[in-house]
Motif scaffolding. Structure first.
Motif, PDB file in Angstrom:
ATOM      1  N   ARG A  78       4.264   6.293  15.034  1.00 53.76           N
ATOM      2  CA  ARG A  78       3.962   4.962  14.543  1.00 53.76           C
ATOM      3  C   ARG A  78       5.151   4.044  14.804  1.00 53.76           C
ATOM      4  NH1 ARG A  78       0.855   4.474   8.784  1.00 53.76           N
ATOM      5  NH2 ARG A  78       0.308   2.250   8.851  1.00 53.76           N
ATOM      6  N   ALA A  79       4.894   2.782  15.064  1.00 51.93           N
ATOM      7  CA  ALA A  79       5.970   1.829  15.355  1.00 51.93           C
ATOM      8  C   ALA A  79       6.974   1.800  14.204  1.00 51.93           C
ATOM      9  CB  ALA A  79       5.387   0.447  15.578  1.00 51.93           C
ATOM     10  N   PRO A  80       8.260   1.737  14.501  1.00 52.14           N
ATOM     11  CA  PRO A  80       9.270   1.734  13.437  1.00 52.14           C
ATOM     12  C   PRO A  80       9.018   0.665  12.390  1.00 52.14           C
ATOM     13  CG  PRO A  80      10.317   2.026  15.562  1.00 52.14           C
ATOM     14  CD  PRO A  80       8.880   1.748  15.845  1.00 52.14           C
ATOM     15  N   GLY A  81       8.638  -0.513  12.804  1.00 53.24           N
ATOM     16  CA  GLY A  81       8.392  -1.573  11.845  1.00 53.24           C
ATOM     17  C   GLY A  81       7.238  -1.268  10.906  1.00 53.24           C
ATOM     18  N   GLU A  82       6.239  -0.535  11.388  1.00 50.99           N
ATOM     19  CA  GLU A  82       5.105  -0.172  10.546  1.00 50.99           C
ATOM     20  C   GLU A  82       5.513   0.888   9.525  1.00 50.99           C
ATOM     21  OE1 GLU A  82       1.864   0.963  13.020  1.00 50.99           O
ATOM     22  OE2 GLU A  82       1.782  -0.957  14.080  1.00 50.99           O
ATOM     23  N   ARG A  83       6.283   1.881   9.947  1.00 47.31           N
ATOM     24  CA  ARG A  83       6.779   2.876   8.982  1.00 47.31           C
ATOM     25  C   ARG A  83       7.680   2.211   7.946  1.00 47.31           C
ATOM     26  NH1 ARG A  83      10.141   6.367  11.504  1.00 47.31           N
ATOM     27  NH2 ARG A  83       9.781   5.702  13.656  1.00 47.31           N
ATOM     28  N   LYS A  84       8.495   1.286   8.399  1.00 50.80           N
ATOM     29  CA  LYS A  84       9.356   0.542   7.485  1.00 50.80           C
ATOM     30  C   LYS A  84       8.529  -0.160   6.414  1.00 50.80           C
ATOM     31  CE  LYS A  84      12.370  -3.545   7.545  1.00 50.80           C
ATOM     32  NZ  LYS A  84      13.116  -4.492   8.422  1.00 50.80           N
ATOM     33  N   ALA A  85       7.454  -0.839   6.815  1.00 54.74           N
ATOM     34  CA  ALA A  85       6.639  -1.585   5.861  1.00 54.74           C
ATOM     35  C   ALA A  85       6.021  -0.660   4.819  1.00 54.74           C
ATOM     36  CB  ALA A  85       5.543  -2.357   6.606  1.00 54.74           C
ATOM     37  N   VAL A  86       5.602   0.538   5.239  1.00 53.85           N
ATOM     38  CA  VAL A  86       4.987   1.488   4.303  1.00 53.85           C
ATOM     39  C   VAL A  86       6.015   1.956   3.271  1.00 53.85           C
ATOM     40  CG1 VAL A  86       3.972   3.789   4.087  1.00 53.85           C
ATOM     41  CG2 VAL A  86       3.195   2.239   5.889  1.00 53.85           C
ATOM     42  N   LEU A  87       7.196   2.320   3.720  1.00 52.76           N
ATOM     43  CA  LEU A  87       8.206   2.808   2.780  1.00 52.76           C
ATOM     44  C   LEU A  87       8.730   1.704   1.881  1.00 52.76           C
ATOM     45  CD1 LEU A  87      10.222   5.466   4.836  1.00 52.76           C
ATOM     46  CD2 LEU A  87       8.192   5.744   3.406  1.00 52.76           C
ATOM     47  N   LEU A  88       8.755   0.477   2.366  1.00 53.96           N
ATOM     48  CA  LEU A  88       9.110  -0.636   1.485  1.00 53.96           C
ATOM     49  C   LEU A  88       8.057  -0.827   0.398  1.00 53.96           C
ATOM     50  CD1 LEU A  88      10.515  -3.317   3.986  1.00 53.96           C
ATOM     51  CD2 LEU A  88      11.792  -2.019   2.266  1.00 53.96           C
ATOM     52  N   ARG A  89       6.784  -0.642   0.759  1.00 52.83           N
ATOM     53  CA  ARG A  89       5.739  -0.720  -0.266  1.00 52.83           C
ATOM     54  C   ARG A  89       5.899   0.397  -1.286  1.00 52.83           C
ATOM     55  NH1 ARG A  89       2.330  -2.336   4.081  1.00 52.83           N
ATOM     56  NH2 ARG A  89       1.536  -0.213   4.390  1.00 52.83           N
ATOM     57  N   LEU A  90       6.282   1.584  -0.812  1.00 51.75           N
ATOM     58  CA  LEU A  90       6.495   2.692  -1.741  1.00 51.75           C
ATOM     59  C   LEU A  90       7.639   2.377  -2.697  1.00 51.75           C
ATOM     60  CD1 LEU A  90       6.019   5.469  -2.864  1.00 51.75           C
ATOM     61  CD2 LEU A  90       7.254   6.442  -0.909  1.00 51.75           C
ATOM     62  N   ALA A  91       8.720   1.782  -2.199  1.00 51.70           N
ATOM     63  CA  ALA A  91       9.829   1.401  -3.073  1.00 51.70           C
ATOM     64  C   ALA A  91       9.350   0.444  -4.163  1.00 51.70           C
ATOM     65  CB  ALA A  91      10.951   0.758  -2.259  1.00 51.70           C
ATOM     66  N   GLU A  92       8.509  -0.507  -3.802  1.00 49.36           N
ATOM     67  CA  GLU A  92       8.003  -1.454  -4.797  1.00 49.36           C
ATOM     68  C   GLU A  92       7.060  -0.787  -5.785  1.00 49.36           C
ATOM     69  OE1 GLU A  92       9.091  -4.492  -5.434  1.00 49.36           O
ATOM     70  OE2 GLU A  92      10.574  -3.921  -3.930  1.00 49.36           O
ATOM     71  N   LEU A  93       6.264   0.170  -5.334  1.00 48.83           N
ATOM     72  CA  LEU A  93       5.379   0.891  -6.248  1.00 48.83           C
ATOM     73  C   LEU A  93       6.189   1.719  -7.257  1.00 48.83           C
ATOM     74  CD1 LEU A  93       2.526   2.028  -3.855  1.00 48.83           C
ATOM     75  CD2 LEU A  93       2.307   0.488  -5.810  1.00 48.83           C
ATOM     76  N   ILE A  94       7.293   2.303  -6.807  1.00 44.58           N
ATOM     77  CA  ILE A  94       8.168   3.031  -7.741  1.00 44.58           C
ATOM     78  C   ILE A  94       8.683   2.080  -8.808  1.00 44.58           C
ATOM     79  CG2 ILE A  94      10.368   4.253  -7.948  1.00 44.58           C
ATOM     80  CD1 ILE A  94       9.798   5.422  -5.139  1.00 44.58           C
ATOM     81  N   ARG A  95       9.101   0.890  -8.398  1.00 46.41           N
ATOM     82  CA  ARG A  95       9.578  -0.091  -9.382  1.00 46.41           C
ATOM     83  C   ARG A  95       8.449  -0.508 -10.322  1.00 46.41           C
ATOM     84  NH1 ARG A  95      12.341  -2.188  -4.497  1.00 46.41           N
ATOM     85  NH2 ARG A  95      14.531  -1.578  -4.693  1.00 46.41           N
ATOM     86  N   ALA A  96       7.254  -0.659  -9.782  1.00 49.74           N
ATOM     87  CA  ALA A  96       6.128  -1.089 -10.607  1.00 49.74           C
ATOM     88  C   ALA A  96       5.741  -0.042 -11.644  1.00 49.74           C
ATOM     89  CB  ALA A  96       4.926  -1.417  -9.722  1.00 49.74           C
ATOM     90  N   HIS A  97       6.022   1.213 -11.371  1.00 54.02           N
ATOM     91  CA  HIS A  97       5.671   2.304 -12.276  1.00 54.02           C
ATOM     92  C   HIS A  97       6.919   2.897 -12.935  1.00 54.02           C
ATOM     93  CE1 HIS A  97       1.364   2.581 -11.193  1.00 54.02           C
ATOM     94  NE2 HIS A  97       1.779   2.113 -10.025  1.00 54.02           N
ATOM     95  N   LEU A  98       7.939   2.062 -13.131  1.00 48.49           N
ATOM     96  CA  LEU A  98       9.224   2.536 -13.629  1.00 48.49           C
ATOM     97  C   LEU A  98       9.097   3.261 -14.964  1.00 48.49           C
ATOM     98  CD1 LEU A  98      12.613   0.761 -13.482  1.00 48.49           C
ATOM     99  CD2 LEU A  98      11.812   1.600 -15.680  1.00 48.49           C
ATOM    100  N   GLU A  99       8.418   2.666 -15.939  1.00 47.58           N
ATOM    101  CA  GLU A  99       8.333   3.291 -17.261  1.00 47.58           C
ATOM    102  C   GLU A  99       7.631   4.642 -17.185  1.00 47.58           C
ATOM    103  OE1 GLU A  99       7.485   0.133 -16.733  1.00 47.58           O
ATOM    104  OE2 GLU A  99       8.924  -1.035 -17.935  1.00 47.58           O
ATOM    105  N   GLU A 100       6.537   4.712 -16.424  1.00 49.16           N
ATOM    106  CA  GLU A 100       5.796   5.965 -16.303  1.00 49.16           C
ATOM    107  C   GLU A 100       6.651   7.061 -15.675  1.00 49.16           C
ATOM    108  OE1 GLU A 100       2.028   7.806 -13.776  1.00 49.16           O
ATOM    109  OE2 GLU A 100       2.561   5.684 -13.579  1.00 49.16           O
ATOM    110  N   LEU A 101       7.359   6.734 -14.602  1.00 51.04           N
ATOM    111  CA  LEU A 101       8.166   7.743 -13.910  1.00 51.04           C
ATOM    112  C   LEU A 101       9.367   8.163 -14.759  1.00 51.04           C
ATOM    113  CD1 LEU A 101       7.987   6.167 -10.346  1.00 51.04           C
ATOM    114  CD2 LEU A 101       7.006   8.370 -11.032  1.00 51.04           C
ATOM    115  N   ALA A 102       9.991   7.197 -15.434  1.00 57.95           N
ATOM    116  CA  ALA A 102      11.121   7.533 -16.301  1.00 57.95           C
ATOM    117  C   ALA A 102      10.670   8.444 -17.442  1.00 57.95           C
ATOM    118  CB  ALA A 102      11.757   6.263 -16.851  1.00 57.95           C
TER     119      ALA A 102
END
Length: 498
Positions: A78-102
């Motif tokens: 997959r194009a590097p920029g596309e993989r980058k976009a997916v992992l950036l979304r994952l970083a934001e999802l981790i932040r969005a679920h901070l209380e649950e994960l903690a």
């Protein structure tokens, strides 16, 4: 600083639910055997979930899914920029679920929920973001050749990466391995520790939501002797990244030789020394950080500064300061933001720590702590413990206790301090406290450790590699150097008419 109250966290704990199945090829599935194991809250003894107990059959399924995904290029090409976009979304999802994960990590292994919410989960999001942003900034090389020859040198993903991670930082350690391996274009089969599998399963679900394709990120909860060993011996795993004990790290090295010579990157035990010289400018700061270096996360840190070497002229004054800090760092309910220390991960680990303390009472001077503690009559808690007048050859000063136990040893000369600090099978981290720049540089150069922190303890960042020397292993997490272990150098040599 978070302002969540004890009541906030207890209310969230009452509502939370956990993923219990393995995550293979984009979906949650039971173990082939149908077997499960209990995930237990060490602060209360409560069973949180009955989790799929994966074994070799499940590892086979996960590796096969990872191989299919790698070969068809759904992620690896997959194009590097596309993989980058997916992992950036994952970083934001981790932040969005901070209380649950903690809350998941706190309930699952006993750490303070406040620490998980302010350090562990934000750190995991940061590391995914950091590696995502690195993906499209890594370049290959053109080797110098004669006219008519063009030699291209590229870093290419290895294929299927197995990752076996410990229980002390469940989400963080899963991230340290997975973020770099995924950024490089690999498929991942992650085996979380059996003591703390729950946040890894939730991470897999968030990765799928972010757009990581089916088969690229798989999680197989289970025991080290079954699922972990199966990954180590698997003939179609290209790389095995491990954080845990030195003993188990050696087993994975053996598994590689017994199977397909897969790369093994071990980050193993530690018994990190902290050297405090009389010319330290701020003894209170040194005491603060020495206490933090051993009592943070209940001392369940591979790089914990568990050996304290203090110049004799300031030892008694420093020990008094440390006793005061230990007394102010007592265990409590991990969900209470007022608690200063959480629970030990399980009963087995607790009993192991108490055996070291019992032996130490006969060989050294116990100046504070030394007791097992119960909160509301329950739980695996150990009081912060300090031994003074520890002999350099005492197990207190040589063995990895992995608990809140500090050993204090006096020294008279710089040479003596360096010799004792280096007299260990481990070489993960070290700290030096001095106001003399020449001494700081001189001592740091001579300490055999992967990271030496000067006038602080256990410094790390996404920009710097983390790992050790000697029997602390030779794997490196974090920084761009971590990508080295998840990629291979590939040369393409082209002849052309000049």
């Amino acid at each position: 600083m978070r302002n969540d109250t004890y009541e906030d966290w207890k209310a969230r704990a009452a509502r939370i639910s956990f993923r219990r199945q393995a995550f293979i090829d984009g979906r949650f599935v039971d173990a082939v055997s149908g077997e499960t194991f209990d995930s237990i809250n060490p602060a209360t003894g409560q069973v949180l979930a009955q989790v799929a107990a994966c074994d070799a059959a499940d590892v086979d399924r996960a590796v096969a899914a990872g191989r299919r995904a790698f070969e068809d290029g759904r992620w690896s090409r997959r194009a590097p920029g596309e993989r980058k976009a997916v992992l950036l979304r994952l970083a934001e999802l981790i932040r969005a679920h901070l209380e649950e994960l903690a809350l998941t990590d706190s309930l699952d292994m006993g750490k303070l929920v406040h620490d998980a919410a302010t350090i562990d989960v934000p750190g995991s999001a940061h590391f995914f973001q950091w590696y995502a942003e690195a993906i499209d900034k890594l370049y290959g090389e053109v080797a110098p050749t004669a006219a008519g020859d063009l030699a291209l040198v590229r870093r290419v993903p290895l294929g299927v990466v197995g990752a076996v991670v410990p229980w002390n930082f469940p989400l963080d350690m899963a991230t340290w391995k997975s973020a770099a391996a995924l950024a490089a274009g690999n498929s991942v089969v992650l085996k979380p520790a059996e003591q703390s599998p729950l946040s890894a399963l939730r991470l897999a679900e968030l990765a799928a939501e972010a757009g990581v394709p089916d088969g690229v990120f798989n999680v197989v909860p289970g025991f080290g002797a079954t699922a972990g060993k199966a990954l180590g011996l698997h003939m179609d795993v290209d790389c095995l990244a491990f954080t845990g004990s030195t003993q188990v790290g050696k087993l994975f090295m053996q598994y590689s030789g017994q199977s397909n010579l897969k790369q093994v990157w071990p980050e193993t035990g530690g018994k990190s020394p902290n050297l405090i010289f009389a010319d330290c400018a701020d003894l209170d700061a040194a005491a603060d950080m020495a206490a933090f270096g051993i009592f943070f996360n209940q001392g369940e840190v591979c790089s914990a500064n568990s050996r304290l070497y203090v110049e004799r002229s300031i030892k008694d004054a420093l020990v008094e300061k440390l006793i005061a800090r230990a007394n102010a760092t007592q265990p409590g309910d991990p969900l209470d933001p007022a608690s200063k220390m959480g629970a030990i991960v399980d009963e087995k680990q607790t009993q192991g720590i108490m055996r070291f303390i019992a032996a130490g009472k006969a060989s050294a001077n116990l100046v504070t702590g030394g007791a097992r503690v119960h909160i509301d009559g329950k739980g695996c808690f150990v009081a912060p413990t300090i031994f003074d007048e520890v002999r350099p050859d005492d197990p207190l000063a040589r063995d990895e206790i992995f608990g809140p136990v500090l050993s204090v040893v006096a020294f008279d000369t710089e040479e003596e301090a360096i010799r004792m600090a280096n007299d260990s099978i481990y070489g993960l981290a070290a700290s030096v406290w001095t106001d003399n720049l020449s001494r700081a540089l001189r001592v740091s150069e001579r300490l055999h450790a992967g990271t030496v922190s000067v006038n602080t303890v256990d410094a790390l960042s996404a920009q710097t590699p983390f790992g050790g020397m000697k029997q602390s292993g030779f794997g490196r997490d974090l920084s761009l150097h971590a990508l080295d272990k998840y990629t291979a150098l590939k040369t393409t040599w082209i002849k052309y008419k000049s």
